[in-house]
Design a protein around this motif. Structure first.
Motif, PDB file in Angstrom:
ATOM      1  N   ALA A  34     -20.271   9.751   4.843  1.00 30.76           N
ATOM      2  CA  ALA A  34     -18.887   9.253   4.813  1.00 30.76           C
ATOM      3  C   ALA A  34     -18.715   8.155   5.860  1.00 30.76           C
ATOM      4  N   VAL A  35     -19.226   8.400   7.064  1.00 34.54           N
ATOM      5  CA  VAL A  35     -19.100   7.422   8.161  1.00 34.54           C
ATOM      6  C   VAL A  35     -19.841   6.131   7.811  1.00 34.54           C
ATOM      7  N   LYS A  36     -21.015   6.268   7.211  1.00 34.76           N
ATOM      8  CA  LYS A  36     -21.810   5.095   6.838  1.00 34.76           C
ATOM      9  C   LYS A  36     -21.009   4.187   5.884  1.00 34.76           C
ATOM     10  N   TYR A  37     -20.389   4.798   4.853  1.00 33.71           N
ATOM     11  CA  TYR A  37     -19.610   4.008   3.899  1.00 33.71           C
ATOM     12  C   TYR A  37     -18.366   3.426   4.561  1.00 33.71           C
ATOM     13  N   ALA A  38     -17.710   4.247   5.398  1.00 39.80           N
ATOM     14  CA  ALA A  38     -16.461   3.807   6.039  1.00 39.80           C
ATOM     15  C   ALA A  38     -16.718   2.583   6.914  1.00 39.80           C
ATOM     16  N   GLN A  39     -17.860   2.591   7.631  1.00 40.19           N
ATOM     17  CA  GLN A  39     -18.174   1.445   8.496  1.00 40.19           C
ATOM     18  C   GLN A  39     -18.437   0.200   7.652  1.00 40.19           C
ATOM     19  N   LYS A  40     -18.974   0.410   6.470  1.00 41.83           N
ATOM     20  CA  LYS A  40     -19.268  -0.724   5.593  1.00 41.83           C
ATOM     21  C   LYS A  40     -17.977  -1.321   5.008  1.00 41.83           C
ATOM     22  N   ILE A  41     -17.047  -0.442   4.538  1.00 41.01           N
ATOM     23  CA  ILE A  41     -15.840  -0.968   3.871  1.00 41.01           C
ATOM     24  C   ILE A  41     -14.708  -1.237   4.861  1.00 41.01           C
ATOM     25  N   GLY A  42     -14.786  -0.662   6.056  1.00 40.16           N
ATOM     26  CA  GLY A  42     -13.771  -0.904   7.076  1.00 40.16           C
ATOM     27  C   GLY A  42     -12.647   0.113   7.033  1.00 40.16           C
ATOM     28  N   TYR A  43     -12.173   0.517   8.235  1.00 37.04           N
ATOM     29  CA  TYR A  43     -11.063   1.468   8.342  1.00 37.04           C
ATOM     30  C   TYR A  43      -9.745   0.740   8.112  1.00 37.04           C
ATOM     31  N   PRO A  44      -8.650   1.440   7.723  1.00 39.40           N
ATOM     32  CA  PRO A  44      -8.595   2.869   7.409  1.00 39.40           C
ATOM     33  C   PRO A  44      -9.219   3.188   6.041  1.00 39.40           C
ATOM     34  N   VAL A  45      -9.687   4.432   5.922  1.00 38.18           N
ATOM     35  CA  VAL A  45     -10.255   4.906   4.668  1.00 38.18           C
ATOM     36  C   VAL A  45      -9.535   6.188   4.254  1.00 38.18           C
ATOM     37  N   TYR A  60     -15.086  11.971  -2.236  1.00 41.23           N
ATOM     38  CA  TYR A  60     -15.573  10.604  -2.076  1.00 41.23           C
ATOM     39  C   TYR A  60     -14.642   9.856  -1.136  1.00 41.23           C
ATOM     40  N   VAL A  61     -15.074   8.692  -0.691  1.00 42.70           N
ATOM     41  CA  VAL A  61     -14.264   7.935   0.270  1.00 42.70           C
ATOM     42  C   VAL A  61     -13.958   6.554  -0.306  1.00 42.70           C
ATOM     43  N   GLU A  62     -12.734   6.087  -0.043  1.00 44.10           N
ATOM     44  CA  GLU A  62     -12.308   4.762  -0.506  1.00 44.10           C
ATOM     45  C   GLU A  62     -11.580   4.050   0.620  1.00 44.10           C
ATOM     46  N   LYS A  63     -11.539   2.736   0.527  1.00 42.94           N
ATOM     47  CA  LYS A  63     -10.689   1.932   1.408  1.00 42.94           C
ATOM     48  C   LYS A  63      -9.243   2.398   1.204  1.00 42.94           C
ATOM     49  N   TYR A  64      -8.515   2.610   2.313  1.00 42.92           N
ATOM     50  CA  TYR A  64      -7.117   3.021   2.202  1.00 42.92           C
ATOM     51  C   TYR A  64      -6.236   1.784   2.178  1.00 42.92           C
ATOM     52  N   LEU A  65      -5.528   1.594   1.077  1.00 43.57           N
ATOM     53  CA  LEU A  65      -4.628   0.449   0.958  1.00 43.57           C
ATOM     54  C   LEU A  65      -3.330   0.784   1.690  1.00 43.57           C
ATOM     55  N   GLN A  66      -2.833  -0.154   2.525  1.00 42.60           N
ATOM     56  CA  GLN A  66      -1.726   0.167   3.440  1.00 42.60           C
ATOM     57  C   GLN A  66      -0.401   0.424   2.709  1.00 42.60           C
ATOM     58  N   ALA A  67       0.007  -0.470   1.852  1.00 36.71           N
ATOM     59  CA  ALA A  67       1.305  -0.286   1.185  1.00 36.71           C
ATOM     60  C   ALA A  67       1.212  -0.804  -0.248  1.00 36.71           C
ATOM     61  N   PRO A  68       0.377  -0.175  -1.060  1.00 37.21           N
ATOM     62  CA  PRO A  68       0.228  -0.661  -2.434  1.00 37.21           C
ATOM     63  C   PRO A  68       1.413  -0.246  -3.294  1.00 37.21           C
ATOM     64  N   GLU A 116     -18.598   0.467 -14.891  1.00 38.53           N
ATOM     65  CA  GLU A 116     -19.456  -0.028 -15.981  1.00 38.53           C
ATOM     66  C   GLU A 116     -18.691  -0.944 -16.933  1.00 38.53           C
ATOM     67  N   ASN A 117     -17.355  -0.785 -16.964  1.00 38.85           N
ATOM     68  CA  ASN A 117     -16.541  -1.583 -17.879  1.00 38.85           C
ATOM     69  C   ASN A 117     -15.750  -2.681 -17.166  1.00 38.85           C
ATOM     70  N   ASP A 118     -16.233  -3.036 -15.959  1.00 44.31           N
ATOM     71  CA  ASP A 118     -15.629  -4.128 -15.182  1.00 44.31           C
ATOM     72  C   ASP A 118     -14.157  -3.916 -14.859  1.00 44.31           C
ATOM     73  N   VAL A 119     -13.723  -2.653 -14.772  1.00 37.47           N
ATOM     74  CA  VAL A 119     -12.360  -2.368 -14.324  1.00 37.47           C
ATOM     75  C   VAL A 119     -12.393  -2.359 -12.795  1.00 37.47           C
ATOM     76  N   PRO A 120     -11.538  -3.142 -12.129  1.00 35.91           N
ATOM     77  CA  PRO A 120     -11.633  -3.247 -10.668  1.00 35.91           C
ATOM     78  C   PRO A 120     -11.386  -1.911  -9.960  1.00 35.91           C
ATOM     79  N   LEU A 121     -12.196  -1.644  -8.938  1.00 34.27           N
ATOM     80  CA  LEU A 121     -12.083  -0.409  -8.162  1.00 34.27           C
ATOM     81  C   LEU A 121     -11.829  -0.746  -6.695  1.00 34.27           C
ATOM     82  N   THR A 122     -11.146   0.176  -5.997  1.00 32.61           N
ATOM     83  CA  THR A 122     -11.028   0.062  -4.550  1.00 32.61           C
ATOM     84  C   THR A 122     -12.432   0.210  -3.974  1.00 32.61           C
ATOM     85  N   PRO A 123     -12.814  -0.613  -2.978  1.00 34.17           N
ATOM     86  CA  PRO A 123     -14.143  -0.434  -2.392  1.00 34.17           C
ATOM     87  C   PRO A 123     -14.304   0.995  -1.874  1.00 34.17           C
ATOM     88  N   GLY A 124     -15.461   1.594  -2.129  1.00 36.37           N
ATOM     89  CA  GLY A 124     -15.639   2.978  -1.693  1.00 36.37           C
ATOM     90  C   GLY A 124     -17.064   3.443  -1.866  1.00 36.37           C
TER      91      GLY A 124
END
Lengths: 451, 83
Positions: free
Chosen positions: A144-155, A198-206, A125-133
């Motif tokens: 969970a699978v529905k969202y994962a397919q939308k944002i892409g693996y890994p999650v 909840y499920v989020e996009k897994y960032l590889q090496a943040p 709501e405050n425009d702070v960037p979030l990992t897609p999820g």
């Protein structure tokens, strides 16, 4: 003004807070368990009171007992340190109900920060960037699978009720996600009162970068720049630094502004930390709010020249922030190495017991926050942190050299510690260049080779 | 008779736990049969939970430490009658 503060903690952080109380001329009360009869923090306070058996549930987590002692001792405020009761909103509320000031955020701000799905919603709501999820809690594995397919693996599956790696499961495909969903739900149910995941996009090496904020009870809020805590193992931080070698002033300002906006939105007052993950392209994503003083707060103190505990106490006394954003500038570089009673050559296995010889590091630019002393026996009931070794240098390279010098001076015999690991890191070319991420230890197996 | 009994000792100091979590049943009771490698209790040391396992098959004779007891290193935990 407070006349007496009770410090509801043990170990180095109890000393840290008690020292500032002394400097401010405020009387203090230490609490200790039966296992901490020989612990030094008792002697850094004006009064000390036994609060029960070694088990944390019966002593340092026993909110009723601590409050009862606080009332008996006539204290007007409680500092919770980190861990234990520091992020327990019921305790913050109980203090308020008993007319004792909790030195930290109020229960409502703590709940909004601590419940992750709520915090993510406020961030969005405050425009702070979030990992897609996923947009909130997941009903079942199909969702969970529905969202994962939308944002892409890994999650990654995460628990709304808490952190520390529990309930966190990475999945690379539908099948892994389905399998891990049930495991994560089980772990989350056992560990937290809140079953939501909840499920989020897994960032590889943040990179793990967190912003220190100070907010008073009059709506003023500033940030004190960032700390980078990328050197971690199983989500446990080992080395922190300020500033981050990866941030430039523009990115620092963007992340600082986002943090202030979020802290104001949750109605948070006192010191707090906003955690982000930062990817290689300098995109940053909100991770969580830590509603307490952090273990690694001294690296910020060293580069900003401020006593954060003193700031916390002043804010809790109702004072307005004395400093404005344009008055704070970082100077030089600081590192913290967590010296743990763990064997880095044996999977960082914790080793309680007695050490035979102790020689602390000292000299210019070195700060050692510790509760250990020659002859002290480390009890098995609490965590393995025995000292925080900090250095300040004019540049990052100066600070690395100073840390190597200090680590070599710091002699602990009779028990393994993480000192040899830290020496390996400080001599590693990628670390010296600032090429680190949360995968740094995994991708540098030579750090775990010891002579 | 006594040569058939062996004692499981705590490999480190810490806290004894007889259940995997507070709302689950105990790992084992006195009189239970255990196989080699069965978990009989947990010793928590510095927030790490260490499984304590039966070294040989047998029957549990007696627990020498109770749930949430503070343990010294090498403290006897369980007596087992070897099969």
């Amino acid at each position: 003004m407070f006349s007496k503060i009770l410090v509801a903690n043990r170990g180095e952080i109890a000393l840290r807070v008690l020292r500032t109380c002394r400097e401010m001329g405020i009387k203090s009360v230490a609490v200790y368990s039966d296992a901490d009869e020989t612990s030094i923090h008792r002697h850094y306070a004006d009064e000390a009171v036994n609060i029960g058996p070694p088990l944390v549930r019966k002593s340092y987590l026993n909110a009723d007992r601590i409050l009862e002692e606080a009332k008996k001792m006539g204290v007007d405020a409680i500092h919770p340190g980190y861990g234990f009761l520091s992020e327990n909103s019921a305790f913050s509320q109980a203090c308020e109900d008993n007319n004792i000031k909790f030195i930290g955020p109020c229960a409502k701000a703590m709940d909004l920060s601590g419940e992750k799905i709520t915090a993510l919603k406020i961030a969005a709501e405050n425009d702070v960037p979030l990992t897609p999820g996923s947009d909130g809690a997941l009903a079942d594995k199909e969702e969970a699978v529905k969202y994962a397919q939308k944002i892409g693996y890994p999650v990654i599956l995460k628990a709304s009720g808490g952190g520390g790696g529990r309930g966190m499961k990475i999945a690379n495909n539908d099948q892994e996600l389905i399998d891990n969903f049930s495991i994560a739900r089980g772990e989350v149910m056992a560990a937290f009162n809140n079953p939501d995941i909840y499920v989020e996009k897994y960032l590889q090496a943040p990179r793990h970068v967190e912003l220190q904020v100070l907010a008073d009870e009059h709506g003023n809020c500033i940030h004190l720049g960032e700390r980078e805590c990328s050197v971690q193992r199983n989500y446990q931080k080992l080395i922190e630094e300020a500033p981050s070698p990866f941030l430039d002033p523009q990115l620092r300002k963007k992340m600082g502004d986002a943090s202030i906006k979020l802290i104001k939105a949750v109605g948070y007052a006192n010191a707090g930390t906003v955690e982000f993950l930062v990817d290689a392209d300098k995109n940053f994503y909100f991770n969580e709010i830590n509603a307490r003083l952090q273990v690694e707060h001294p690296v910020t103190e060293m580069v900003y020249g401020l006593d954060l505990v003193k700031q916390q106490i002043k804010i809790a006394q109702g004072a307005k922030l004395e400093i404005e954003q344009n008055q704070v500038q970082p100077s030089g570089w600081a590192f913290e190495c967590r010296i743990n009673a763990e064997d880095p050559a044996n999977n960082f296995m914790p080793m309680p017991g007695k050490f035979t010889e102790l020689n602390m590091a000292g000299g210019i630019g070195v700060r050692t926050d510790t509760h250990i002393y020659q002859g002290y026996e480390i009890p098995p009931f609490y965590d393995s942190l025995i000292a925080k070794l900090l250095v300040w240098g004019e540049t990052r390279v100066d600070a690395v050299r100073r840390m190597v010098r200090a680590l070599n001076e710091f002699k602990i015999k009779g028990l393994p510690t993480t000192i040899p690991f830290h020496l390996n890191v400080m001599n590693d070319a990628d670390f010296i260049e600032g090429n680190i991420s949360t995968k740094y230890i995994d991708t540098h197996p030579q750090l775990l080779k010891f002579d | 008779m006594s040569e058939n009994i062996y004692t499981i000792i705590s490999p480190l100091s810490g806290t004894m736990y007889r259940r995997p979590s507070p709302d689950e049943p105990r790992f084992a009771e006195e009189g239970d049969e255990v196989k080699e490698g069965d978990v009989v209790c947990i010793v928590e040391s510095m927030k790490v939970f260490n499984d304590i396992r039966a070294e040989y098959p047998g029957t549990i004779k007696k627990f020498l430490a109770e749930n949430e007891d503070a343990l010294m290193i090498h403290q006897p935990l369980v007596e087992v009658i070897k099969k």
